[in-house]
Design a protein around this motif. Structure first.
Motif, PDB file in Angstrom:
ATOM      1  N   ALA A  27       0.708  -1.267   0.019  1.00 36.60           N
ATOM      2  CA  ALA A  27       0.079  -0.044   0.060  1.00 36.60           C
ATOM      3  C   ALA A  27       0.960   1.223   0.138  1.00 36.60           C
ATOM      4  N   LYS A  28       2.061   1.093   0.749  1.00 35.04           N
ATOM      5  CA  LYS A  28       2.837   2.526   0.777  1.00 35.04           C
ATOM      6  C   LYS A  28       3.547   2.575  -0.793  1.00 35.04           C
ATOM      7  N   THR A  29       3.991   1.463  -1.214  1.00 38.66           N
ATOM      8  CA  THR A  29       4.457   1.432  -2.411  1.00 38.66           C
ATOM      9  C   THR A  29       3.632   2.219  -3.624  1.00 38.66           C
ATOM     10  N   GLU A  30       2.355   1.718  -3.769  1.00 41.63           N
ATOM     11  CA  GLU A  30       1.281   2.641  -4.559  1.00 41.63           C
ATOM     12  C   GLU A  30       1.286   3.911  -4.404  1.00 41.63           C
ATOM     13  N   THR A  31       1.090   4.327  -3.112  1.00 43.27           N
ATOM     14  CA  THR A  31       1.110   5.568  -2.601  1.00 43.27           C
ATOM     15  C   THR A  31       2.180   6.589  -3.264  1.00 43.27           C
ATOM     16  N   ALA A  32       3.515   6.081  -2.934  1.00 43.96           N
ATOM     17  CA  ALA A  32       4.733   6.681  -3.472  1.00 43.96           C
ATOM     18  C   ALA A  32       4.741   6.848  -4.884  1.00 43.96           C
ATOM     19  N   ARG A  33       4.468   5.824  -5.692  1.00 41.78           N
ATOM     20  CA  ARG A  33       4.200   5.568  -7.129  1.00 41.78           C
ATOM     21  C   ARG A  33       3.366   6.771  -7.664  1.00 41.78           C
ATOM     22  N   SER A  34       2.049   7.068  -7.267  1.00 47.64           N
ATOM     23  CA  SER A  34       1.103   7.837  -7.478  1.00 47.64           C
ATOM     24  C   SER A  34       1.486   9.414  -7.425  1.00 47.64           C
ATOM     25  N   ALA A  35       2.066   9.532  -6.147  1.00 51.32           N
ATOM     26  CA  ALA A  35       2.792  10.974  -5.819  1.00 51.32           C
ATOM     27  C   ALA A  35       4.013  11.252  -7.074  1.00 51.32           C
ATOM     28  N   THR A  36       4.717  10.186  -7.261  1.00 57.42           N
ATOM     29  CA  THR A  36       5.908  10.611  -8.215  1.00 57.42           C
ATOM     30  C   THR A  36       5.181  11.023  -9.686  1.00 57.42           C
ATOM     31  N   ASN A  37       4.259  10.182 -10.212  1.00 56.10           N
ATOM     32  CA  ASN A  37       3.604  10.263 -11.341  1.00 56.10           C
ATOM     33  C   ASN A  37       3.102  11.810 -11.543  1.00 56.10           C
ATOM     34  N   ALA A  38       2.394  12.180 -10.539  1.00 47.67           N
ATOM     35  CA  ALA A  38       1.865  13.743 -10.464  1.00 47.67           C
ATOM     36  C   ALA A  38       2.943  14.615 -10.409  1.00 47.67           C
ATOM     37  N   GLU A  39       4.028  14.276  -9.766  1.00 51.90           N
ATOM     38  CA  GLU A  39       4.976  15.388  -9.949  1.00 51.90           C
ATOM     39  C   GLU A  39       5.929  15.328 -11.004  1.00 51.90           C
ATOM     40  N   GLN A  40       6.001  14.143 -11.786  1.00 53.98           N
ATOM     41  CA  GLN A  40       6.549  14.199 -13.128  1.00 53.98           C
ATOM     42  C   GLN A  40       5.628  14.858 -14.263  1.00 53.98           C
ATOM     43  N   GLU A  41       4.204  14.736 -14.166  1.00 58.11           N
ATOM     44  CA  GLU A  41       3.476  15.275 -15.022  1.00 58.11           C
ATOM     45  C   GLU A  41       3.711  16.952 -14.870  1.00 58.11           C
ATOM     46  N   ALA A  42       3.731  17.578 -13.599  1.00 58.54           N
ATOM     47  CA  ALA A  42       3.823  18.912 -13.453  1.00 58.54           C
ATOM     48  C   ALA A  42       5.201  19.477 -14.010  1.00 58.54           C
ATOM     49  N   ARG A  43       6.119  18.482 -13.867  1.00 57.70           N
ATOM     50  CA  ARG A  43       7.530  18.876 -14.627  1.00 57.70           C
ATOM     51  C   ARG A  43       7.521  18.971 -16.051  1.00 57.70           C
ATOM     52  N   LEU A  44       6.747  18.029 -16.499  1.00 61.24           N
ATOM     53  CA  LEU A  44       6.719  18.074 -17.889  1.00 61.24           C
ATOM     54  C   LEU A  44       5.855  19.162 -18.339  1.00 61.24           C
ATOM     55  N   ASN A  45       4.803  19.488 -17.793  1.00 58.09           N
ATOM     56  CA  ASN A  45       4.220  20.770 -18.372  1.00 58.09           C
ATOM     57  C   ASN A  45       4.913  22.167 -18.006  1.00 58.09           C
ATOM     58  N   ALA A  46       5.623  22.178 -17.057  1.00 56.14           N
ATOM     59  CA  ALA A  46       6.306  23.358 -16.939  1.00 56.14           C
ATOM     60  C   ALA A  46       7.737  23.318 -18.043  1.00 56.14           C
ATOM     61  N   LEU A  47       8.010  21.977 -18.388  1.00 55.37           N
ATOM     62  CA  LEU A  47       9.042  22.026 -19.332  1.00 55.37           C
ATOM     63  C   LEU A  47       8.631  22.445 -20.786  1.00 55.37           C
ATOM     64  N   LYS A  48       7.554  22.207 -21.143  1.00 51.71           N
ATOM     65  CA  LYS A  48       6.864  22.554 -22.401  1.00 51.71           C
ATOM     66  C   LYS A  48       6.614  23.868 -22.351  1.00 51.71           C
ATOM     67  N   LEU A  49       6.038  24.667 -21.284  1.00 55.45           N
ATOM     68  CA  LEU A  49       5.880  25.892 -21.210  1.00 55.45           C
ATOM     69  C   LEU A  49       7.112  26.706 -21.590  1.00 55.45           C
ATOM     70  N   ALA A  50       8.173  26.194 -20.668  1.00 55.08           N
ATOM     71  CA  ALA A  50       9.670  26.944 -20.955  1.00 55.08           C
ATOM     72  C   ALA A  50       9.911  26.909 -22.218  1.00 55.08           C
ATOM     73  N   GLN A 105       8.073  26.795 -24.938  1.00 51.22           N
ATOM     74  CA  GLN A 105       7.379  27.559 -25.877  1.00 51.22           C
ATOM     75  C   GLN A 105       7.811  29.167 -25.761  1.00 51.22           C
ATOM     76  N   ARG A 106       8.295  29.333 -24.309  1.00 53.22           N
ATOM     77  CA  ARG A 106       8.718  30.666 -23.857  1.00 53.22           C
ATOM     78  C   ARG A 106      10.102  30.915 -24.793  1.00 53.22           C
ATOM     79  N   GLU A 107      10.750  30.127 -24.647  1.00 55.64           N
ATOM     80  CA  GLU A 107      12.171  30.335 -25.433  1.00 55.64           C
ATOM     81  C   GLU A 107      11.971  30.320 -26.963  1.00 55.64           C
ATOM     82  N   VAL A 108      10.834  29.713 -27.643  1.00 55.95           N
ATOM     83  CA  VAL A 108      11.003  29.782 -29.040  1.00 55.95           C
ATOM     84  C   VAL A 108      10.144  31.166 -29.216  1.00 55.95           C
TER      85      VAL A 108
END
Length: 857
Positions: free
Chosen positions: A95-118, A120-123
């Motif tokens: 149960a602990k492992t699944e909770t850590a995995r879901s938190a890691t996935n959300a953090e990665q999605e936020a990072r990817l979105n920020a990377l895409k916005l950056a 676009q701004r650079e372009v």
């Protein structure tokens, strides 16, 4: 538990807490670092690729690099993180492992979105930077092109200037060193020159410096100033490193040079349209013409006038000056403020007018009974109220005959009141010419006839004093024919009535003649309009202030109206009729006294009712300013005339008799001034320094003291303060109530200023028979008296060959050896002259007496 297990557990706990440790593999590379002064250091560095953790993967530890400052290589180890797999047990739950995995996935999605916005701004930023660089390149190209064109134009101008200089005759001039940048003037050094100090050492460098002296390095301020100059070489060889002059500065410079070339030649005169008012100063006229004030004064000097720039000239003189200088003139007037003040439409009175009473003026010679006749008509004793039995004011009255009103104006008959008679003739409809039957036509009677003709009003002749035995009306009618006045009895059109103010004879016939003449004239006026009229008399009353006697000619004057008369205006406070009663309104042809004036108006001024006080103030201020400017222009022109300056120099012996006049009414003051100014001759003249109605005040005393003038008070008195001040200053105040006495006293005082007249009386003649030379006495003439007598101390003239060669006094008169007072005809005597001894035998001595006689004006 082994050390390895302890390390694994510690790494797992640290990984679980979020902290990462650094570790290096044994096979890491070695990097050698070099420092100054030969020092070096070896550092072991391991590089790892960053692993991109995708959703669902386990994040890997971060890659880092480290450098050790010490020279010996050091290895930094990191324990591996132990990954707890599902199913391993070891105390971890799924149960602990699944909770850590879901938190890691959300953090990665936020990072990817920020990377895409950056990304676009650079372009977008790169695109904007490219556009800005393109715009700057275009702007630089445009500026460079403009600079090249301007440099080419300057080169062309320099080439043309050089060609023009080459055409001119050569003159030895100092060589002009072209202003070049300091950096261009310095010698360029190559690579070998830079390396020379290293090869040759210090000695070679110093020897080279001694052989070739380096140019002096300018100060930074001078260098900047020189670099800022734009020369031809700098414009042609623009290196782009220095900032040149802007295009605007170059245009300003060219425009300044063009203006300088224009000013160097003769300036073309500009002719203008000059607006000229009624009066203007010389400086203002020069400004409006754009001429120098000196030129305007020169024109005036050619016309014989010496004026300054602050003097005021009239419109005619200003027009002559402007046209003399070639300008056109536009005459304007400030009188537009008076437009619409007086109505000029007489059809209004004819159409909407109602019958009005006639205005009758009584005129004639002094003491012919004018006021007594009016007294008999209105049953009032006016003559007793006048000092000396003569009228000195204009009196306005209204009487009724057969239900019809008649307005009478009584004028003075004295010669000093000419202006009053003229005003009476202008304000009237009918003139009654009073002529005494026993005195006939007199000078003032003729003057009244002339005023009547000037006013173009009908005349009725009243032959007065018919009760006297010596009355002769036919003589009066005959004398009037000499002045083109033909009465009905002589076949003319002028009515004549025989009257007697004492017995009342013919008064009804006189009134009937007046009403008949008025009926023929069909006098009408519109009462339903703003009032207009004329000021008959004005005075300054101590208790009521300025008071004016006015005659309403049109409309109806009401209490509370605002009226303008000359330079004064009033809000009507009260209207007083000829019986001393207050009335609320006065219709056409009604004489009334008006109270409420701000200042004393002048007698004879026309008045009109206006709408507001603002308009009244505007009109009066314009009239006062016009009066001041016109007076100043007249006095200034008279003062500046060359002819008058020479006249004043020739008349420097003219003595002036200054006086200050105060009277009860404006008309009396005006009459006194006119009478006084007529007195005098080429040696003495009266000068009125101030004349005004009202009592004598302290300011009058101060003015009289400054001018050393007596004060003439006519029917007025001085207050206590003024009397005390006059006594302290030694100023004489003379009170009069009869104008005869005033004029006589002033004439007598002015006669005292006249130098006495030398009157010569002839005494006799003597002939010299022999000349004796007596010791201690001198030459003595032995004479015989041929005519008259000779008196000791009298004046003598020595005549030789019918020519007067000496005039003096008789020093000695002797008969035999005795001194005598006089010698008569046929006797012999001895005579000696004062300070004269050139006497000869046969000369004739003329003896005379000189008397000084006071002169009269």
């Amino acid at each position: 538990m082994s050390d390895q297990d302890t390390t694994d557990e510690k790494g797992a706990s640290e990984g679980a807490s979020g902290k990462r440790t650094l570790s290096l593999k044994p096979s890491a590379g070695t990097v050698r670092q070099s420092f100054s002064h030969g020092r070096s250091n070896s550092v072991v560095v391991e590089k790892r690729k960053r692993r991109i953790v995708m959703p669902g993967d386990t994040p890997a530890p971060a890659e880092t690099s480290a450098e050790a400052p010490k020279p010996t290589p050091k290895v930094v180890t990191q324990t591996k993180r132990r990954v707890i797999k599902p199913g391993a047990g070891a105390g971890a739950s799924s149960a602990k492992t699944e909770t850590a995995r879901s938190a890691t996935n959300a953090e990665q999605e936020a990072r990817l979105n920020a990377l895409k916005l950056a990304q676009q701004r650079e372009v977008e930023e790169a695109k904007a930077a490219a556009e800005e660089a393109k715009r700057r390149a275009e702007e630089e190209a445009r500026l460079k092109k403009e600079a090249e064109e301007e440099a080419a134009r300057l080169a062309e101008e320099a080439k043309r200037a050089a060609e023009e200089e080459a055409r001119k005759p050569k003159v030895k001039e100092k060589p002009v060193v072209e202003d070049e940048p300091v950096a261009a003037a310095a010698p360029k050094r190559g690579a070998s020159d830079d390396a020379a100090p290293a090869r040759g050492g210090r000695g070679g460098d110093s020897r080279k410096r001694a052989e070739t002296p380096s140019p002096a390095k300018p100060t930074p301020r001078t260098d900047e100033r020189r670099r800022s100059k734009l020369t031809i070489n700098r414009a042609l060889n623009d290196d782009g490193n220095q900032r040149g002059r802007s295009m605007a500065a170059m245009r300003r410079r060219q425009e300044k040079a063009r203006r300088g070339q224009q000013q160097s030649g003769p300036r073309e005169k500009v002719l203008r349209e000059v607006t000229i008012p009624d009066a203007i100063t010389i400086q203002e006229l020069a400004n409006r013409m754009a001429e120098r004030a000196v030129d305007v004064i020169k024109v005036l000097m050619t016309q014989g006038q010496m004026l300054t720039v602050n003097d005021i000239i009239d419109a005619d003189t200003a027009q002559l000056i402007a046209e003399e200088l070639g300008h056109t003139v536009k005459r304007v007037s400030e009188a537009d403020v008076e437009e619409g003040l007086f109505s000029t439409d007489s059809a209004d009175d004819d159409e909407a007018g109602a019958p009005r009473p006639p205005v009758v003026t009584i005129m004639g010679h002094v003491d012919h009974g004018k006021t007594s006749l009016l007294d008999a008509i209105r049953n009032a004793n006016v003559v007793q109220g006048e000092a000396g039995g003569i009228t000195q004011h204009i009196g306005a009255y209204q009487v009724e005959k057969n239900g019809q009103q008649i307005s009478f104006i009584d004028t003075p008959g004295h010669e000093a009141f000419t202006a009053m008679r003229a005003r009476g003739a202008k304000a009237t409809d009918i003139v009654i010419l009073v002529v005494a039957a026993d005195d006939s036509v007199m000078p003032t009677t003729v003057e009244a006839i002339n005023h009547t003709r000037a006013g173009e009003v009908p005349m009725i002749v009243a032959i007065n004093k018919m009760d006297k035995p010596e009355a002769d009306p036919n003589r009066v009618r005959t004398d009037l024919l000499r002045y083109e006045v033909q009465v009905e009895g002589m076949g003319g059109e002028v009515q004549d009535v025989e009257v007697s103010a004492t017995t009342g004879q013919g008064l009804d016939n006189l009134l009937d003649a007046i009403l008949l003449q008025a009926e023929i004239m069909e006098l009408k006026a519109n009462p339903d309009r703003a009032a207009e009229g004329v000021v008959i008399e004005a005075q300054l009353d101590k208790g009521r202030g300025p008071v004016a006697t006015v005659l309403v000619q049109r409309g109806t004057l009401k209490k509370g109206d605002i009226l303008v008369a000359g330079g004064a205006w009033a809000r009507v406070r009260a209207l007083i009729d000829d019986h001393g009663k207050q009335v609320n309104e006065a219709g056409p042809s009604a004489p009334v006294e008006v109270l409420g004036f701000q200042d004393t108006p002048s007698a004879g001024d026309p008045f009109a009712v206006v709408e507001t006080e603002a308009r009244a103030r505007e009109i009066t201020e314009y009239r006062q300013r016009q009066l001041r400017e016109t007076t100043a222009a007249r006095l200034g022109t008279a003062r500046g005339s060359l002819e008058q300056m020479m006249t004043r120099l020739q008349e420097s012996n003219l003595r002036e008799f200054p006086i200050l006049v105060k009277g009860d009414v404006q008309g009396s003051v005006e009459a006194i001034v006119q009478a006084v100014e007529k007195i005098g001759n080429e040696e003495v003249a009266a000068r009125v320094i101030h004349a005004a109605p009202g009592g004598v005040t302290e300011s009058d005393i101060a003015l009289a003291a400054a001018s050393e003038a007596p004060i003439i008070a006519f029917n007025v008195r001085a207050n206590k303060q003024a009397r005390d001040t006059a006594q302290a200053e030694g100023i004489e105040i003379r009170y009069y109530n009869i104008i005869y006495d005033l004029v006589d006293d002033i004439k007598a005082a002015m006669e005292g200023l006249l130098s006495p007249e030398r009157r010569e009386t002839m005494l006799g003649n003597a002939e010299i028979l022999e000349v004796f030379n007596i010791t201690k006495v001198g030459k003595v003439a032995g004479c015989t008296i041929t005519d008259g007598k000779v008196e000791r101390g009298s004046g003598v003239r020595l005549i030789r060959d019918s020519v007067v060669i000496h005039e003096g006094k008789l020093k000695t008169l002797k008969r035999f050896k005795d001194e005598v007072a006089e010698v008569t005809t046929g006797q012999e005597c001895g005579m000696a002259f004062e300070n004269y001894e050139d006497i000869r035998k046969g000369d004739v001595i003329e003896c005379f007496r000189v008397e000084e006689v006071a002169r009269k004006l």
